[in-house]
Motif scaffolding. Structure first.
Motif, PDB file in Angstrom:
ATOM      1  N   GLY A 113      -1.837-122.430  59.958  1.00 46.33           N
ATOM      2  CA  GLY A 113      -1.952-122.374  58.205  1.00 46.33           C
ATOM      3  C   GLY A 113      -1.051-121.350  57.886  1.00 46.33           C
ATOM      4  O   GLY A 113       0.230-121.509  57.815  1.00 46.33           O
ATOM      5  N   ASP A 114      -2.425-120.927  56.897  1.00 45.22           N
ATOM      6  CA  ASP A 114      -1.861-119.390  56.081  1.00 45.22           C
ATOM      7  C   ASP A 114      -1.155-118.434  56.755  1.00 45.22           C
ATOM      8  O   ASP A 114      -0.081-117.598  56.084  1.00 45.22           O
ATOM      9  N   LEU A 115      -1.461-118.342  58.318  1.00 46.54           N
ATOM     10  CA  LEU A 115      -1.207-117.272  59.181  1.00 46.54           C
ATOM     11  C   LEU A 115       0.635-117.368  59.142  1.00 46.54           C
ATOM     12  O   LEU A 115       1.435-116.984  59.876  1.00 46.54           O
TER      13      LEU A 115
ATOM     14  N   GLY B 117      -7.821-113.762  58.083  1.00 42.81           N
ATOM     15  CA  GLY B 117      -7.979-114.961  59.028  1.00 42.81           C
ATOM     16  C   GLY B 117      -7.910-114.855  60.164  1.00 42.81           C
ATOM     17  O   GLY B 117      -8.194-116.501  60.442  1.00 42.81           O
TER      18      GLY B 117
ATOM     19  N   THR C  91       5.838-114.860  60.056  1.00 43.16           N
ATOM     20  CA  THR C  91       7.468-115.058  60.425  1.00 43.16           C
ATOM     21  C   THR C  91       8.057-114.595  59.206  1.00 43.16           C
ATOM     22  O   THR C  91       9.110-114.419  59.584  1.00 43.16           O
ATOM     23  N   GLU C  92       7.569-114.541  58.391  1.00 45.16           N
ATOM     24  CA  GLU C  92       8.188-113.214  57.516  1.00 45.16           C
ATOM     25  C   GLU C  92       8.253-111.829  58.012  1.00 45.16           C
ATOM     26  O   GLU C  92       9.785-111.245  58.517  1.00 45.16           O
TER      27      GLU C  92
ATOM     28  N   GLU D 177      -3.369-107.528  57.772  1.00 50.87           N
ATOM     29  CA  GLU D 177      -2.268-108.212  57.369  1.00 50.87           C
ATOM     30  C   GLU D 177      -2.042-109.658  57.553  1.00 50.87           C
ATOM     31  O   GLU D 177      -0.916-110.096  57.731  1.00 50.87           O
TER      32      GLU D 177
ATOM     33  N   LYS E 207      -9.238-118.913  64.060  1.00 53.82           N
ATOM     34  CA  LYS E 207      -8.007-119.809  63.919  1.00 53.82           C
ATOM     35  C   LYS E 207      -9.344-119.581  65.663  1.00 53.82           C
ATOM     36  O   LYS E 207      -9.178-119.004  66.765  1.00 53.82           O
TER      37      LYS E 207
ATOM     38  N   THR F 269       3.293-118.158  57.241  1.00 52.67           N
ATOM     39  CA  THR F 269       3.660-117.349  56.496  1.00 52.67           C
ATOM     40  C   THR F 269       3.749-115.882  56.104  1.00 52.67           C
ATOM     41  O   THR F 269       5.101-115.565  57.118  1.00 52.67           O
ATOM     42  N   PRO F 270       2.714-115.211  56.830  1.00 55.51           N
ATOM     43  CA  PRO F 270       3.241-113.911  57.516  1.00 55.51           C
ATOM     44  C   PRO F 270       4.024-113.339  58.529  1.00 55.51           C
ATOM     45  O   PRO F 270       4.603-113.187  58.538  1.00 55.51           O
TER      46      PRO F 270
ATOM     47  N   SER G  20       1.966-125.905  63.410  1.00 56.65           N
ATOM     48  CA  SER G  20       1.311-125.676  62.278  1.00 56.65           C
ATOM     49  C   SER G  20      -0.211-125.651  62.320  1.00 56.65           C
ATOM     50  O   SER G  20      -0.970-125.594  60.643  1.00 56.65           O
TER      51      SER G  20
END
Length: 524
Positions: free
Chosen positions: A503-505, A488, A510-511, A485, A492, A507-508, A500
């Protein structure tokens, strides 16, 4: 009755301390509260039980606690076990005591608990610990008896981890101590179930095995899940940790630690871990709205503060990352080793022991008398120490506004010193065992702490409320195992000060962080 043994493997090597080591002895002494272990000859040593416990614990990492209770489990078969009915057998592995080679000067490290209300040292929470310095070596001697003529691949993998410096031994492993590396591995194989094999073993012939060939034949092997962070930084103000003793002319000296035959300025891993933990607690208490009810005197004492913290469920996230002390005297264990390991951070340039001793024993603070001693103590070929001389401080009399009588003191402030990187290691396997749901919130909290550290909100060391300890982070690099979950995260390699670069990491993470906050706010 003796066990039937067909093959015996004998492994010998040298373990070198990559960080200082603490192996506790019997109580304290006049010099320290936590003394080192001493054998019958009066020499410092590491008991075979300490080494065996660390190695067995590492080999057990991939397995759940319930699995390890099974008598037929491979770990129990190899290392021995005893169940509630006294069934079991002795270990097939024998590890010898390891006496420290050569004469070694021990060091004394001071530790202190931090009062959660005042931020200062807590009353009656100070202790001292004796340690063996970085660079000491000691022998590793392992004997493995096999009931069949088999190749012990699991033991070879264990040796690989020792060569990589992954396995730590002794106390305070998460606070900068106990990291070792295996060198000079020699392996012998004794075949005992044939006449020729037994004859060769008795005469010590044809026994040596090629360790390089054994490693090449292993192929892929299990590697524990880990998040590694390396922080490159430079001081913006004087950065130091105060040593316990005073100099003759200088009142406050920076802490130094022996590295091989020289000494270096050092910021202990315990000091770095302490300030990061304090900030993590501050973040958790703020987002959840945790308060500590004061006692009748208006402020609970240190031990009561810890109990009140444990009563708050959200603090378990901080305990899972940073650990918690054992307070219970019954079978209900409250202790928890933290998943985060932080190494000591040393200055980049070494000094000789003799020249640093001259600095400590300088009898005058006059610049002309003191500066030659400092310059002699420092390798100035690259001029890494721009300023290293005493700074005078004085307390102000609140009545007169002038200098308070008897309150003048001096500090040897290292300014412009080049430092090595800070290493952090988050044991994801340990977090998984505590609670798999804590992995993403724990990573999110750790990254928030490092974000604030990179933005100069967390000073380190001595005198942080008096213009010292501010640092500038120049680079944070990351290396992580794959995590479900968090696709990627293993690719990194760099983290920016505002996060920043994730990147795409983002979002999960933060959630997961927001869900954790919401869950515990509702519970509160």
């Amino acid at each position: 009755m003796a066990r039937a043994i067909q093959t015996r493997w004998k492994i010998n090597g040298t373990l070198k301390a990559e960080t200082p080591i603490y192996i506790g002895g019997m109580g304290g002494n006049a010099d320290t509260d936590l003394a080192l272990a001493v054998n019958g000859c009066g020499n410092y040593y590491i008991p075979g039980t300490s080494l065996a416990g660390a190695l067995r614990g590492w080999m057990s990492k991939p397995f759940r606690e319930a699995e390890l209770k099974e008598p037929n489990h491979s770990i129990n078969h190899l290392w021995g076990f005893q169940d509630a009915n006294s069934n079991g057998h002795a270990s097939f592995i024998v590890i010898e005591d390891a006496e420290i080679k050569g004469s070694s000067n021990i060091e004394i490290r001071e530790g202190v608990g931090i009062d959660r209300h005042t931020g200062a040292a807590a009353d009656k929470a100070k202790y001292s610990r004796a340690i063996l310095p970085k660079g000491v070596t000691f022998p590793l001697s392992i004997t493995l008896d096999c009931q069949q003529d088999q190749t012990p691949d699991e033991l070879w993998k264990l040796l690989l981890f020792l060569e990589d410096g992954k396995i730590r031994i002794g106390g305070a492993k998460t606070r900068g101590l106990g990291k070792v590396k295996l060198e000079d591995v020699k392996i012998e194989k004794h075949i005992l179930n044939t006449a020729s094999g037994l004859f060769d073993s008795l005469l010590k012939q044809n026994l040596q095995q090629d360790w390089q060939k054994i490693k090449a034949a292993l192929g892929q092997y299990y590697s524990p899940a880990e998040l590694t962070l390396t922080i490159a930084w430079q001081p913006k103000d004087p950065v130091m940790v105060k040593t316990e003793g005073d100099g003759i002319a200088i009142d406050i000296l920076p802490l130094v630690s022996q590295v091989d035959t020289d000494v270096k300025f050092v910021i202990p891993g315990s000091s770095i871990k302490g300030v990061l933990r304090t900030h993590a607690e501050r973040i958790v208490r703020t987002v959840i709205g945790i308060d500590i009810t004061p006692d009748r005197e208006g402020k609970p004492k240190f031990n009561e503060q810890i109990k009140l913290y444990k009563a708050n469920k959200p603090i378990e996230l901080v305990d899972a990352i940073f650990g918690s002390a054992e307070k219970s005297k019954d079978n209900n264990s409250e202790g928890k080793i933290g998943a985060l390991y932080i190494d000591d951070c040393h200055a980049a340039i070494p000094m000789t022991v003799e020249n640093w001793s001259a600095v400590e024993n300088a009898s005058s603070m006059m610049v002309n008398n003191f500066r030659p001693l400092v310059e002699a103590a420092i390798d100035r070929s690259e001029d890494p120490y721009k300023v290293l001389q005493p700074a005078m401080h004085v307390a102000v009399d609140r009545w007169t506004g002038g200098a308070a009588e008897g309150m003048l003191y001096s500090v040897l402030e290292p300014i412009g010193v080049s430092w090595e990187t800070i290493g952090l290691y988050l044991d994801l396997d340990r977090l998984q065992k505590y609670d798999s749901n804590l992995i993403k919130p724990a990573i999110a909290l750790l990254l928030l702490v490092l974000r604030d550290f990179a933005n100069r909100k967390i000073p380190i060391g001595y005198g942080t409320n008096r213009g010292m300890g501010t640092v500038e982070v120049t680079e944070i690099t990351m290396n992580c195992s794959p995590i479900n979950e968090l696709a990627g995260i293993e690719t990194k390699t760099e983290i920016s000060s505002d996060l920043s670069s994730l990147g795409d990491l983002l979002t999960p993470l933060t959630e997961a962080w927001q869900n954790w906050i919401t869950q515990h706010q509702e519970a509160a």
